[in-house]
Scaffold this motif. Structure first.
Motif, PDB file in Angstrom:
ATOM      1  N   GLY A  99       0.786  -1.227   0.000  1.00 28.75           N
ATOM      2  CA  GLY A  99       0.000   0.000   0.000  1.00 28.75           C
ATOM      3  C   GLY A  99       0.813   1.270   0.000  1.00 28.75           C
ATOM      4  N   GLY A 100       2.019   1.206  -0.554  1.00 24.99           N
ATOM      5  CA  GLY A 100       2.851   2.410  -0.653  1.00 24.99           C
ATOM      6  C   GLY A 100       3.704   2.659   0.570  1.00 24.99           C
ATOM      7  N   SER A 101       4.355   1.618   1.085  1.00 23.77           N
ATOM      8  CA  SER A 101       5.087   1.726   2.354  1.00 23.77           C
ATOM      9  C   SER A 101       6.479   2.321   2.225  1.00 23.77           C
ATOM     10  N   LEU A 102       7.035   2.366   1.013  1.00 16.72           N
ATOM     11  CA  LEU A 102       8.414   2.847   0.851  1.00 16.72           C
ATOM     12  C   LEU A 102       8.396   4.347   0.575  1.00 16.72           C
ATOM     13  N   VAL A 103       8.454   5.109   1.650  1.00 19.85           N
ATOM     14  CA  VAL A 103       8.319   6.568   1.547  1.00 19.85           C
ATOM     15  C   VAL A 103       9.551   7.285   2.094  1.00 19.85           C
ATOM     16  N   GLU A 104       9.940   6.932   3.311  1.00 25.02           N
ATOM     17  CA  GLU A 104      11.070   7.579   3.966  1.00 25.02           C
ATOM     18  C   GLU A 104      12.342   6.752   3.777  1.00 25.02           C
ATOM     19  N   ILE A 105      13.488   7.388   4.030  1.00 28.00           N
ATOM     20  CA  ILE A 105      14.773   6.692   3.915  1.00 28.00           C
ATOM     21  C   ILE A 105      14.781   5.437   4.782  1.00 28.00           C
ATOM     22  N   LYS A 106      14.242   5.544   5.983  1.00 32.59           N
ATOM     23  CA  LYS A 106      14.258   4.396   6.902  1.00 32.59           C
ATOM     24  C   LYS A 106      13.440   3.224   6.357  1.00 32.59           C
ATOM     25  N   ASP A 107      12.415   3.521   5.544  1.00 34.72           N
ATOM     26  CA  ASP A 107      11.609   2.448   4.951  1.00 34.72           C
ATOM     27  C   ASP A 107      12.450   1.621   3.983  1.00 34.72           C
ATOM     28  N   PHE A 108      13.227   2.310   3.158  1.00 36.98           N
ATOM     29  CA  PHE A 108      14.126   1.621   2.239  1.00 36.98           C
ATOM     30  C   PHE A 108      15.210   0.870   3.014  1.00 36.98           C
ATOM     31  N   GLU A 109      15.739   1.505   4.039  1.00 36.08           N
ATOM     32  CA  GLU A 109      16.803   0.890   4.837  1.00 36.08           C
ATOM     33  C   GLU A 109      16.324  -0.406   5.468  1.00 36.08           C
ATOM     34  N   ASN A 110      15.116  -0.397   6.006  1.00 35.46           N
ATOM     35  CA  ASN A 110      14.606  -1.576   6.698  1.00 35.46           C
ATOM     36  C   ASN A 110      14.449  -2.768   5.753  1.00 35.46           C
ATOM     37  N   VAL A 111      13.882  -2.532   4.576  1.00 34.91           N
ATOM     38  CA  VAL A 111      13.660  -3.646   3.653  1.00 34.91           C
ATOM     39  C   VAL A 111      14.979  -4.122   3.042  1.00 34.91           C
ATOM     40  N   ILE A 112      15.892  -3.203   2.783  1.00 34.25           N
ATOM     41  CA  ILE A 112      17.207  -3.588   2.257  1.00 34.25           C
ATOM     42  C   ILE A 112      17.949  -4.457   3.264  1.00 34.25           C
TER      43      ILE A 112
END
Length: 341
Positions: A235-248
């Motif tokens: 539902g569009g969860s990759l918004v902030e830098i931390k969102d990308f960091e967590n999934v990476i």
């Protein structure tokens, strides 16, 4: 190092072969290419004209398997590391990207010389645990991709898994069993690429982040992070830098070689991907990911799966370089001594 590349033949490539694609990828200033196994035709034919040859010596097709009669008269696979006998049946693969094993190896050697890392993508429609006929067809497509990938020098092959059949838990167990069986025949220890299982953007298709990570915990596959698919299904969860960091950070634990990812824009409704778009469209922003990447300490490949292919791969590359130099500029300003009166 962050590598940027494309999924498929560059739109600007005048030639449409594997070798042409490698050359054009390099000419575009990119350094990764995901070769796609599309528009292939496999036929079973008598092996009489190939008697005494090895599959690698055949010039007009890619012999993907050799079938030989056992003591009961049933035809069984004996693989391609064997000399062809008169009564054998050969499975010949005809592909617009390459006509024989020699072209695969030549293209792979060229890619090494030009520093273009290679991967392959199995056909997009896969249903590995569906009805027997569809499952067999999908498994064969995966096998063929692994064989081709080995001879062109791909680091990994990327595949979708297919639909859920039964509960999600049961489906996960079935997929793990199928991939395990394939690995027993086509393992990296025997020179084959790693199997990369891609995340899904569709609710009915196997491949949430949790599911592909769980597969990687159980068996020796590589989870493939498609940012657009993850963004859509959550539902569009990759918004902030931390969102990308967590999934990476979830995926890098199980990465082979480098962390392999795919990026594009995406349109979605109610946690369901509708279609991939150009990177500048939608709520998934490469600029945000780029801010994280400038401090990323490990290697990563980012493949453009956008409809604009190389245009968007180059766009990402430019954004990343700009972000890096902006950081250096800020650092230089911060370190500059303040002169006193």
């Amino acid at each position: 190092m962050i590598r940027f590349g494309i999924a498929g033949i560059p739109l600007t490539s005048k030639g449409r072969t594997f070798i042409d694609s490698v050359e054009e990828t390099h000419n575009l200033g990119l350094n990764a290419l995901e070769v796609q196994l599309l528009r292939v035709n496999v036929q079973e034919n008598s092996a009489e004209e190939y008697t005494g040859l090895r599959p690698y010596d055949v010039e007009d097709s890619i012999i993907i398997d050799v079938l030989r009669q056992d003591e009961n008269g049933n035809y069984r696979s004996v693989g391609i590391d064997t000399e062809i006998e008169e009564d054998d049946i050969v499975q010949e693969l005809f592909w617009n990207m390459a006509k024989n094993y020699d072209e695969l190896e030549t293209g792979g050697e060229l890619a090494k010389e030009l520093d273009v890392t290679l991967s392959m993508h199995a056909p997009y429609y896969m249903d590995l645990i569906g009805s027997p006929d569809i499952a067999e067809k999908s498994i064969n497509h995966l096998r063929w991709t692994l064989i081709l990938g080995k001879y062109l020098g791909a680091r990994r092959i990327v595949t979708h898994s297919g639909f859920y059949h039964g509960s999600k838990k049961d489906s996960l167990n079935k997929f793990a069993e199928v991939y395990s069986d394939i690995l027993s025949e086509f393992s990296p220890e025997n020179g084959y690429p790693y199997i990369g299982v891609e995340t899904s953007g569709k609710q009915e298709v196997f491949g949430t982040v949790k599911e592909v990570i769980e597969l990687a915990k159980r068996i020796d596959i590589e989870p493939i992070l498609n940012f657009a698919h993850v963004h859509a299904i959550t539902g569009g969860s990759l918004v902030e830098i931390k969102d990308f960091e967590n999934v990476i950070n979830e995926f890098k634990k199980y990465a082979k070689y480098d962390l392999y990812t795919e990026f594009s824009g995406v349109e979605f409704t109610d946690n369901e991907e509708r279609r991939l778009t150009a990177i500048k469209h939608g709520t998934l922003k490469f600029e945000t990911l780029s801010e994280y990447l400038i401090d990323y300490p490990d290697d990563m490949t980012i493949i453009s799966s956008s409809p604009l292919l190389e245009h968007d791969a180059q766009y990402m590359q430019i954004i990343y370089v700009r972000s890096y130099f902006k950081k250096m500029q800020r650092k230089k300003i911060a370190e500059k001594p303040v002169s006193g009166d």
